[in-house]
Design a protein around this motif. Sequence first.
Motif, PDB file in Angstrom:
ATOM      1  N   ASP A   1       0.822  -1.212   0.000  1.00 31.91           N
ATOM      2  CA  ASP A   1       0.000   0.000   0.000  1.00 31.91           C
ATOM      3  C   ASP A   1       0.858   1.265   0.000  1.00 31.91           C
TER       4      ASP A   1
ATOM      5  N   SER B   1      -6.556  -8.126   2.989  1.00 32.35           N
ATOM      6  CA  SER B   1      -7.010  -6.764   3.227  1.00 32.35           C
ATOM      7  C   SER B   1      -8.175  -6.816   4.199  1.00 32.35           C
TER       8      SER B   1
ATOM      9  N   THR C   1      -3.915  -3.313   4.778  1.00 32.66           N
ATOM     10  CA  THR C   1      -3.392  -4.223   3.765  1.00 32.66           C
ATOM     11  C   THR C   1      -2.176  -4.940   4.342  1.00 32.66           C
TER      12      THR C   1
END
Length: 454
Positions: free
Chosen positions: A322, A338, A347
């Motif tokens: 991310d 996630s 994430t």
Amino acid sequence: MADETVGMAIAPDLVDRVVWRSDRVRRTRLRLVAVVAAVLVAAGAVPAYVALVPRHQISTGKALAEVGGVEVGYLPQGFGGRPEHIEVKAGPLSGEALRWRGDDGFVQVGVYRTGRRLEDALDLLALNLGPVASEPAKGSDPVAFSDTDEMWVPEPGVALRVTMSASLKGELGKIAEGLSVAWNGDTGGMRVTYLPSGLRATGRAGLQLGGIGRSWSDGTRNVTVEVVHGREALDLDRLRHVPWPTNETLFDVQRVSVGSAAALKGSVSSPDRRMDKGCMVLWVVRPGVGVRIWATTSLAGELLRIAEGVEEVAAGTAASVDGIGVLANLGKSSGGDSMMGHEWSGTTRFWGGRPGEGPYVAVSVYRGLEVETRGWLRQISSAKFRGASVGGVDGTLLTWEDPPRSGAGPLSGRTFLWHPEVGLALAATVVADPADSARAVDDLAHLVRSLRVP
């Protein structure tokens, strides 16, 4: 951690070696560049200012012009007329520039804003933008393509380029020193790469009612970009109803698009429509991450252009989670997960295995309004936690036992979590055999040190 190392296909001290080697290579290259630059300057091969004049973000007083959120504070005599505004490219970078023409030639100041990793001169060199006359002595110095063309990075995500006629080469250093970045656009993992001229940041990114936001103003016109994480950003309808500061309502709603994403645009007013409170565009970047841009009505015509300039910040490393770079060479990822909750999203990437499958390493990135609250920690883990310092970073250490595997005992889990900036929490996890606890402590510290926030 011998068994864990086999499962992960990495050496026990590889994380440490990679971080050390990366820093060493970077320092060595800059030292070599400094020596070469000094030799070239001494030999008269390049102008002395290329190697000796630093580039700083300075306050220039009254600006002569502005382009891409950068103020121009100095121009040579005879170049004070109205400039031409043009679009420019430098390899993969796109930007805008002002070009002045005079009796002695031309002066051009270009600004490139991007979501890609762009932190210093080494990142510019990596783009291979063309033959380089002089490499920088340090990361903050310019990359000189000639004695009339140089480029540098005053702050992450922003590159400046000054180009001019050969007759004006003695003015390059003065023009460069007179440039000042008027605004920074990073907020909530997104980067704002365009704003109308004249706007200034009213503060740093901070907590809003529904997410992480940042505002700009010139005293009359205002823009706020808010990034919303969690269930509130699953779709446009939910994003539209994220809390408003004082009971506003979105009227005259139009369906538009921002890039390839569906979006809503409308006017903001009090419920009785007696008070004009500006305009807004909102869209979902991906389920769980949305953006709302709120601006004064006079900027309605610029709203979609501002939105098109909002990009996710890229890590620029081989491995990332991310937008957060992972310098450690952990091999092939074993998958990811996630999750999201009320006003937060997360994430995670795994290496070497997954929970319940044996030893593994993981990096998690959590974003949103809720991650700033202490109660949020209980939403993601029931493990014991305490304040700690790991890898030179202060944060929270969580410890637990991973469920036993078939025919094997439970594993020992350690997660270190910290907040490098508002609305962002990072977590590094090492799960290992209890007999390897000493090694696991070292591995956790190495992993923490290997994470990079753009």
